[in-house]
Scaffold this motif. Structure first.
Motif, PDB file in Angstrom:
ATOM      1  N   ASP A  25     -60.197  42.156  23.051  1.00  0.00           N
ATOM      2  CA  ASP A  25     -61.515  43.213  24.054  1.00  0.00           C
ATOM      3  C   ASP A  25     -62.040  42.196  23.003  1.00  0.00           C
ATOM      4  OD1 ASP A  25     -60.499  42.846  21.002  1.00  0.00           O
ATOM      5  OD2 ASP A  25     -60.822  44.840  20.062  1.00  0.00           O
ATOM      6  N   ARG A  26     -62.132  41.039  22.244  1.00  0.00           N
ATOM      7  CA  ARG A  26     -63.295  40.023  21.917  1.00  0.00           C
ATOM      8  C   ARG A  26     -62.729  39.259  21.301  1.00  0.00           C
ATOM      9  NH1 ARG A  26     -66.025  40.621  17.121  1.00  0.00           N
ATOM     10  NH2 ARG A  26     -66.028  42.625  15.767  1.00  0.00           N
ATOM     11  N   GLU A  27     -63.297  38.269  21.210  1.00  0.00           N
ATOM     12  CA  GLU A  27     -62.967  37.522  19.898  1.00  0.00           C
ATOM     13  C   GLU A  27     -63.615  37.760  19.092  1.00  0.00           C
ATOM     14  OE1 GLU A  27     -61.022  34.710  21.346  1.00  0.00           O
ATOM     15  OE2 GLU A  27     -60.187  35.650  22.993  1.00  0.00           O
ATOM     16  N   ALA A  28     -62.764  36.978  18.347  1.00  0.00           N
ATOM     17  CA  ALA A  28     -63.543  36.410  16.301  1.00  0.00           C
ATOM     18  C   ALA A  28     -65.027  36.120  16.933  1.00  0.00           C
ATOM     19  CB  ALA A  28     -62.299  35.779  15.219  1.00  0.00           C
ATOM     20  N   THR A  76     -59.928  36.884  13.331  1.00  0.00           N
ATOM     21  CA  THR A  76     -60.184  36.169  12.381  1.00  0.00           C
ATOM     22  C   THR A  76     -59.748  34.590  13.320  1.00  0.00           C
ATOM     23  OG1 THR A  76     -57.769  35.540  11.958  1.00  0.00           O
ATOM     24  CG2 THR A  76     -58.773  36.537  10.473  1.00  0.00           C
ATOM     25  N   GLY A  77     -59.237  35.419  14.551  1.00  0.00           N
ATOM     26  CA  GLY A  77     -59.005  34.237  15.641  1.00  0.00           C
ATOM     27  C   GLY A  77     -57.495  33.480  15.777  1.00  0.00           C
ATOM     28  N   SER A  78     -57.341  33.642  14.781  1.00  0.00           N
ATOM     29  CA  SER A  78     -56.170  32.235  14.762  1.00  0.00           C
ATOM     30  C   SER A  78     -55.366  33.158  13.361  1.00  0.00           C
ATOM     31  CB  SER A  78     -55.984  31.302  15.105  1.00  0.00           C
ATOM     32  OG  SER A  78     -56.548  30.661  13.912  1.00  0.00           O
ATOM     33  N   PRO A  79     -54.010  32.014  13.099  1.00  0.00           N
ATOM     34  CA  PRO A  79     -53.335  32.100  11.392  1.00  0.00           C
ATOM     35  C   PRO A  79     -54.589  31.376  10.820  1.00  0.00           C
ATOM     36  CG  PRO A  79     -51.801  32.574  13.197  1.00  0.00           C
ATOM     37  CD  PRO A  79     -53.203  32.422  14.559  1.00  0.00           C
ATOM     38  N   ALA A 100     -53.931  43.051  23.534  1.00  0.00           N
ATOM     39  CA  ALA A 100     -55.199  43.983  22.821  1.00  0.00           C
ATOM     40  C   ALA A 100     -56.542  43.714  22.391  1.00  0.00           C
ATOM     41  CB  ALA A 100     -55.143  45.548  22.879  1.00  0.00           C
ATOM     42  N   THR A 101     -55.745  42.766  21.072  1.00  0.00           N
ATOM     43  CA  THR A 101     -56.699  42.486  19.849  1.00  0.00           C
ATOM     44  C   THR A 101     -56.402  40.915  19.080  1.00  0.00           C
ATOM     45  OG1 THR A 101     -56.595  44.376  19.659  1.00  0.00           O
ATOM     46  CG2 THR A 101     -57.291  43.232  17.556  1.00  0.00           C
ATOM     47  N   ASP A 102     -57.641  40.248  19.395  1.00  0.00           N
ATOM     48  CA  ASP A 102     -56.623  39.273  18.406  1.00  0.00           C
ATOM     49  C   ASP A 102     -56.300  38.704  17.402  1.00  0.00           C
ATOM     50  OD1 ASP A 102     -57.659  36.160  18.444  1.00  0.00           O
ATOM     51  OD2 ASP A 102     -59.787  36.270  18.645  1.00  0.00           O
ATOM     52  N   THR A 103     -55.762  37.727  16.662  1.00  0.00           N
ATOM     53  CA  THR A 103     -55.159  37.911  15.766  1.00  0.00           C
ATOM     54  C   THR A 103     -56.291  38.426  14.708  1.00  0.00           C
ATOM     55  OG1 THR A 103     -54.406  35.821  15.764  1.00  0.00           O
ATOM     56  CG2 THR A 103     -54.842  36.341  13.602  1.00  0.00           C
ATOM     57  N   THR A 104     -56.218  39.315  13.462  1.00  0.00           N
ATOM     58  CA  THR A 104     -56.975  40.037  12.475  1.00  0.00           C
ATOM     59  C   THR A 104     -56.329  39.874  11.246  1.00  0.00           C
ATOM     60  OG1 THR A 104     -55.232  41.999  13.001  1.00  0.00           O
ATOM     61  CG2 THR A 104     -57.783  41.821  14.011  1.00  0.00           C
ATOM     62  N   VAL A 105     -57.289  40.239  10.488  1.00  0.00           N
ATOM     63  CA  VAL A 105     -56.360  39.982   8.748  1.00  0.00           C
ATOM     64  C   VAL A 105     -57.137  41.142   8.279  1.00  0.00           C
ATOM     65  CG1 VAL A 105     -56.730  38.797   6.316  1.00  0.00           C
ATOM     66  CG2 VAL A 105     -56.469  38.024   8.272  1.00  0.00           C
ATOM     67  N   VAL A 106     -56.099  42.499   7.161  1.00  0.00           N
ATOM     68  CA  VAL A 106     -56.894  43.107   6.354  1.00  0.00           C
ATOM     69  C   VAL A 106     -56.941  42.938   5.466  1.00  0.00           C
ATOM     70  CG1 VAL A 106     -56.278  45.480   5.995  1.00  0.00           C
ATOM     71  CG2 VAL A 106     -55.757  44.710   7.444  1.00  0.00           C
TER      72      VAL A 106
END
Length: 110
Positions: free
Chosen positions: A18-21, A68-71, A49-55
């Motif tokens: 959907d979009r990059e970080a 975040t784009g990556s771990p 559907a979604t880039d790497t995320t952090v909660v």
């Protein structure tokens, strides 16, 4: 026909996210960490559907989710702020997050 073919997807074809970080995403994570206490990070892997995320979840259960784009980027931010980083798929989310969601139903309407 090809509907149910067993051919693997072409590994050279990038996924459509959907979009990059963005820098703003990372800045919001850092602002959350510095403005709240007891923050923990829960890493969510990239999907189709979604880039790497952090909660990021604070001591009281308040939370935000940002790309975040990556771990590796998530790990860098976590180390910089001495925040624990967990894999959400392995650990799940803490009960305090669910309790906070129940106490703040207006947040779900967004």
């Amino acid at each position: 026909m090809g509907w149910f073919s067993r051919r693997a997807a072409d590994p050279t074809t990038p996924t459509k996210l959907d979009r990059e970080a963005t820098r703003e995403d990372l800045a919001q994570l850092e602002a959350f960490v510095t403005s709240r206490r007891g923050v923990e990070f829960y890493l969510e892997p990239e999907t189709t559907a979604t880039d790497t995320t952090v909660v990021a979840i604070a001591h009281d259960g308040e939370w935000i989710r940002r790309r975040t784009g990556s771990p590796r980027v998530a790990g860098t931010i976590a180390r910089r702020h001495a925040v624990p980083l967990y894999e959400a798929a392995r650990t799940g989310y803490p009960e305090r997050m669910r309790a906070w969601n129940r106490a703040h139903p207006e947040r779900r309407k967004r």
